[in-house]
Design a protein around this motif. Structure first.
Motif, PDB file in Angstrom:
ATOM      1  N   ASN A  72       0.809  -1.222   0.000  1.00 61.63           N
ATOM      2  CA  ASN A  72       0.000   0.000   0.000  1.00 61.63           C
ATOM      3  C   ASN A  72       0.842   1.273   0.000  1.00 61.63           C
ATOM      4  OD1 ASN A  72      -2.634   1.108   0.015  1.00 61.63           O
ATOM      5  ND2 ASN A  72      -2.541   1.458   2.224  1.00 61.63           N
ATOM      6  N   ALA A  73       2.143   1.137  -0.173  1.00 59.45           N
ATOM      7  CA  ALA A  73       3.031   2.302  -0.055  1.00 59.45           C
ATOM      8  C   ALA A  73       2.673   3.409  -1.025  1.00 59.45           C
ATOM      9  CB  ALA A  73       4.482   1.863  -0.262  1.00 59.45           C
ATOM     10  N   ASP A  74       2.295   3.062  -2.242  1.00 60.30           N
ATOM     11  CA  ASP A  74       1.982   4.079  -3.251  1.00 60.30           C
ATOM     12  C   ASP A  74       0.504   4.433  -3.297  1.00 60.30           C
ATOM     13  OD1 ASP A  74       4.645   4.231  -4.041  1.00 60.30           O
ATOM     14  OD2 ASP A  74       4.408   2.662  -5.555  1.00 60.30           O
ATOM     15  N   GLN A  75      -0.367   3.433  -3.077  1.00 58.59           N
ATOM     16  CA  GLN A  75      -1.798   3.662  -3.281  1.00 58.59           C
ATOM     17  C   GLN A  75      -2.481   4.340  -2.096  1.00 58.59           C
ATOM     18  OE1 GLN A  75      -2.960   3.302  -6.215  1.00 58.59           O
ATOM     19  NE2 GLN A  75      -1.110   2.301  -6.986  1.00 58.59           N
ATOM     20  N   LYS A  76      -1.991   4.104  -0.882  1.00 62.80           N
ATOM     21  CA  LYS A  76      -2.567   4.718   0.327  1.00 62.80           C
ATOM     22  C   LYS A  76      -4.062   4.415   0.466  1.00 62.80           C
ATOM     23  CE  LYS A  76       1.442   6.782   0.789  1.00 62.80           C
ATOM     24  NZ  LYS A  76       2.487   6.172   1.644  1.00 62.80           N
ATOM     25  N   LEU A  77      -4.438   3.163   0.226  1.00 65.13           N
ATOM     26  CA  LEU A  77      -5.828   2.769   0.427  1.00 65.13           C
ATOM     27  C   LEU A  77      -6.159   2.790   1.917  1.00 65.13           C
ATOM     28  CD1 LEU A  77      -6.053  -0.360  -1.927  1.00 65.13           C
ATOM     29  CD2 LEU A  77      -6.883   1.956  -2.404  1.00 65.13           C
ATOM     30  N   PRO A  78      -7.403   3.044   2.265  1.00 62.38           N
ATOM     31  CA  PRO A  78      -7.787   2.945   3.683  1.00 62.38           C
ATOM     32  C   PRO A  78      -7.582   1.518   4.168  1.00 62.38           C
ATOM     33  CG  PRO A  78      -9.736   3.161   2.282  1.00 62.38           C
ATOM     34  CD  PRO A  78      -8.556   3.416   1.408  1.00 62.38           C
ATOM     35  N   ILE A  79      -7.066   1.374   5.384  1.00 61.19           N
ATOM     36  CA  ILE A  79      -6.761   0.050   5.914  1.00 61.19           C
ATOM     37  C   ILE A  79      -7.315  -0.100   7.320  1.00 61.19           C
ATOM     38  CG2 ILE A  79      -4.460   0.805   6.639  1.00 61.19           C
ATOM     39  CD1 ILE A  79      -3.511  -2.101   6.005  1.00 61.19           C
ATOM     40  N   THR A  80      -7.949  -1.235   7.559  1.00 61.10           N
ATOM     41  CA  THR A  80      -8.462  -1.567   8.882  1.00 61.10           C
ATOM     42  C   THR A  80      -8.008  -2.981   9.229  1.00 61.10           C
ATOM     43  OG1 THR A  80     -10.549  -2.340   7.912  1.00 61.10           O
ATOM     44  CG2 THR A  80     -10.493  -0.070   8.731  1.00 61.10           C
ATOM     45  N   TYR A  81      -8.237  -3.365  10.492  1.00 62.50           N
ATOM     46  CA  TYR A  81      -7.742  -4.648  10.996  1.00 62.50           C
ATOM     47  C   TYR A  81      -8.897  -5.428  11.607  1.00 62.50           C
ATOM     48  CZ  TYR A  81      -3.507  -2.027  10.286  1.00 62.50           C
ATOM     49  OH  TYR A  81      -2.522  -1.262   9.711  1.00 62.50           O
ATOM     50  N   ASP A  82      -8.839  -6.749  11.440  1.00 66.75           N
ATOM     51  CA  ASP A  82      -9.923  -7.589  11.937  1.00 66.75           C
ATOM     52  C   ASP A  82      -9.327  -8.883  12.496  1.00 66.75           C
ATOM     53  OD1 ASP A  82     -12.199  -9.477  12.030  1.00 66.75           O
ATOM     54  OD2 ASP A  82     -13.295  -7.891  10.973  1.00 66.75           O
ATOM     55  N   LYS A  83      -9.626  -9.184  13.755  1.00 65.93           N
ATOM     56  CA  LYS A  83      -9.060 -10.374  14.410  1.00 65.93           C
ATOM     57  C   LYS A  83      -9.549 -11.677  13.796  1.00 65.93           C
ATOM     58  CE  LYS A  83      -8.215  -8.264  18.936  1.00 65.93           C
ATOM     59  NZ  LYS A  83      -8.545  -8.294  20.386  1.00 65.93           N
ATOM     60  N   ARG A  84     -10.647 -11.624  13.068  1.00 64.59           N
ATOM     61  CA  ARG A  84     -11.136 -12.840  12.423  1.00 64.59           C
ATOM     62  C   ARG A  84     -10.219 -13.300  11.300  1.00 64.59           C
ATOM     63  NH1 ARG A  84     -17.231 -10.831  11.555  1.00 64.59           N
ATOM     64  NH2 ARG A  84     -16.011  -8.932  11.078  1.00 64.59           N
ATOM     65  N   LEU A  85      -9.271 -12.431  10.915  1.00 67.15           N
ATOM     66  CA  LEU A  85      -8.307 -12.769   9.872  1.00 67.15           C
ATOM     67  C   LEU A  85      -7.006 -13.326  10.436  1.00 67.15           C
ATOM     68  CD1 LEU A  85      -8.806  -9.662   7.564  1.00 67.15           C
ATOM     69  CD2 LEU A  85      -9.780 -11.949   7.278  1.00 67.15           C
ATOM     70  N   LEU A  86      -6.937 -13.529  11.752  1.00 67.21           N
ATOM     71  CA  LEU A  86      -5.751 -14.115  12.366  1.00 67.21           C
ATOM     72  C   LEU A  86      -5.470 -15.512  11.812  1.00 67.21           C
ATOM     73  CD1 LEU A  86      -6.295 -13.166  16.115  1.00 67.21           C
ATOM     74  CD2 LEU A  86      -4.380 -12.403  14.680  1.00 67.21           C
ATOM     75  N   GLU A  87      -4.207 -15.918  11.938  1.00 67.50           N
ATOM     76  CA  GLU A  87      -3.844 -17.281  11.581  1.00 67.50           C
ATOM     77  C   GLU A  87      -4.480 -18.245  12.575  1.00 67.50           C
ATOM     78  OE1 GLU A  87      -3.376 -19.501   9.621  1.00 67.50           O
ATOM     79  OE2 GLU A  87      -1.242 -19.537   9.052  1.00 67.50           O
ATOM     80  N   ILE A  88      -4.619 -19.511  12.154  1.00 68.95           N
ATOM     81  CA  ILE A  88      -5.047 -20.539  13.085  1.00 68.95           C
ATOM     82  C   ILE A  88      -4.059 -20.584  14.253  1.00 68.95           C
ATOM     83  CG2 ILE A  88      -3.775 -22.353  11.822  1.00 68.95           C
ATOM     84  CD1 ILE A  88      -5.994 -24.313  12.611  1.00 68.95           C
ATOM     85  N   SER A  89      -4.563 -20.744  15.454  1.00 70.43           N
ATOM     86  CA  SER A  89      -3.700 -20.958  16.613  1.00 70.43           C
ATOM     87  C   SER A  89      -3.545 -22.454  16.829  1.00 70.43           C
ATOM     88  CB  SER A  89      -4.291 -20.310  17.866  1.00 70.43           C
ATOM     89  OG  SER A  89      -3.553 -20.705  19.008  1.00 70.43           O
ATOM     90  N   TYR A  90      -2.294 -22.906  16.859  1.00 71.72           N
ATOM     91  CA  TYR A  90      -2.021 -24.311  17.135  1.00 71.72           C
ATOM     92  C   TYR A  90      -1.837 -24.571  18.633  1.00 71.72           C
ATOM     93  CZ  TYR A  90      -1.346 -24.685  12.108  1.00 71.72           C
ATOM     94  OH  TYR A  90      -1.539 -24.644  10.747  1.00 71.72           O
ATOM     95  N   GLY A  91      -2.247 -23.612  19.453  1.00 75.96           N
ATOM     96  CA  GLY A  91      -2.184 -23.787  20.894  1.00 75.96           C
ATOM     97  C   GLY A  91      -0.760 -24.012  21.359  1.00 75.96           C
ATOM     98  N   GLN A  92      -0.534 -25.063  22.122  1.00 72.50           N
ATOM     99  CA  GLN A  92       0.799 -25.343  22.651  1.00 72.50           C
ATOM    100  C   GLN A  92       1.784 -25.783  21.569  1.00 72.50           C
ATOM    101  OE1 GLN A  92      -2.150 -26.948  23.258  1.00 72.50           O
ATOM    102  NE2 GLN A  92      -1.775 -28.738  24.567  1.00 72.50           N
ATOM    103  N   TRP A  93       1.312 -25.988  20.339  1.00 71.99           N
ATOM    104  CA  TRP A  93       2.220 -26.287  19.228  1.00 71.99           C
ATOM    105  C   TRP A  93       2.752 -25.031  18.544  1.00 71.99           C
ATOM    106  CZ3 TRP A  93       0.466 -31.102  15.933  1.00 71.99           C
ATOM    107  CH2 TRP A  93       0.507 -32.244  16.740  1.00 71.99           C
ATOM    108  N   ASP A  94       2.192 -23.872  18.827  1.00 70.26           N
ATOM    109  CA  ASP A  94       2.730 -22.633  18.253  1.00 70.26           C
ATOM    110  C   ASP A  94       4.201 -22.496  18.626  1.00 70.26           C
ATOM    111  OD1 ASP A  94       0.303 -21.939  17.163  1.00 70.26           O
ATOM    112  OD2 ASP A  94      -0.044 -20.189  18.435  1.00 70.26           O
ATOM    113  N   GLY A  95       5.028 -22.215  17.618  1.00 77.86           N
ATOM    114  CA  GLY A  95       6.454 -22.031  17.849  1.00 77.86           C
ATOM    115  C   GLY A  95       7.269 -23.306  17.786  1.00 77.86           C
ATOM    116  N   GLN A  96       6.613 -24.457  17.569  1.00 75.67           N
ATOM    117  CA  GLN A  96       7.319 -25.738  17.529  1.00 75.67           C
ATOM    118  C   GLN A  96       7.742 -26.075  16.088  1.00 75.67           C
ATOM    119  OE1 GLN A  96       7.928 -27.422  20.544  1.00 75.67           O
ATOM    120  NE2 GLN A  96       7.092 -25.466  21.267  1.00 75.67           N
TER     121      GLN A  96
END
Length: 205
Positions: A70-94
């Motif tokens: 978006n560096a050149d276009q400067k589109l409006p940007i928002t954030y949504d937690k529903r777009l998070l990656e799957i959480s692998y729970g205690q496997w995250d980082g393994q």
């Protein structure tokens, strides 16, 4: 008609090391040099000026990818937690390789990735269906809010796959691979009940 252009973030050091990133948000999950180059290559070859807005996962690696796009276009940007990656729970980082060695019964040999029943070991992990459900809710809400817009979605590998699974509803949830870093997937929504996967895991070079 709402058009969704789903982009997986660029490569991170955790990607390069073969770690399950899940929802980890630390230095190791920021874009590495290769990931920044991938995002810049996409920005150079996939003109987002047609789009109305960007909606992004709130993790650093997606924010960094979106900022380059978006560096050149400067589109409006928002954030949504529903777009998070799957959480692998205690496997995250393994390490994926060590997890497969320890629990081969919950790995798909062809894709070298976890099966839906991985949660019998990673008991704090998110189920495949829960990710599909949250991206479905996101699409329904977004279609209602922006019924005639073209929207760039910057998100994660499994999350993009979950969007596609929600549209296609295959019997086998392993029938699709996770898309590659900075690939683009397009979904067309005529309404919340009529959706089409126009392309998946596509590179623009």
């Amino acid at each position: 008609m709402t058009e969704f252009y789903l982009i997986r973030h660029g490569q991170t050091q955790a990607n390069a090391q073969g770690l399950k990133q899940g929802t980890i948000n630390s230095e190791i999950t920021n874009l590495n040099d290769a990931g920044e180059a991938q995002a810049q290559n996409l920005a150079d070859n996939f003109d987002i000026s047609f789009a109305d807005r960007i909606i992004c996962s709130p993790l650093n690696r997606t924010k960094q990818t979106a900022a380059i796009l978006n560096a050149d276009q400067k589109l409006p940007i928002t954030y949504d937690k529903r777009l998070l990656e799957i959480s692998y729970g205690q496997w995250d980082g393994q390490l994926n390789s060590k997890l497969r060695e320890t629990h081969p019964d919950v790995y798909n040999e062809y894709w070298n990735d976890v099966l839906p029943d991985y949660v019998k070991y990673a008991t704090e992990g998110e189920t495949f269906q829960s990710v599909i459900d949250r991206v479905h809710d996101f699409m329904v809400d977004t279609i209602a809010k922006y019924p005639e817009e073209k929207i760039i979605i910057v998100t994660h590998g499994f999350t993009v796959k979950a969007f596609a699974l929600d549209v296609l509803r295959p019997n086998n949830l392993m029938s699709l691979p996770e898309p590659r870093n900075t690939s683009v997937t397009k979904i067309i929504a005529l309404n919340e009940k009529e959706l089409y996967l126009e392309y998946y895991n596509q590179f623009f070079n």
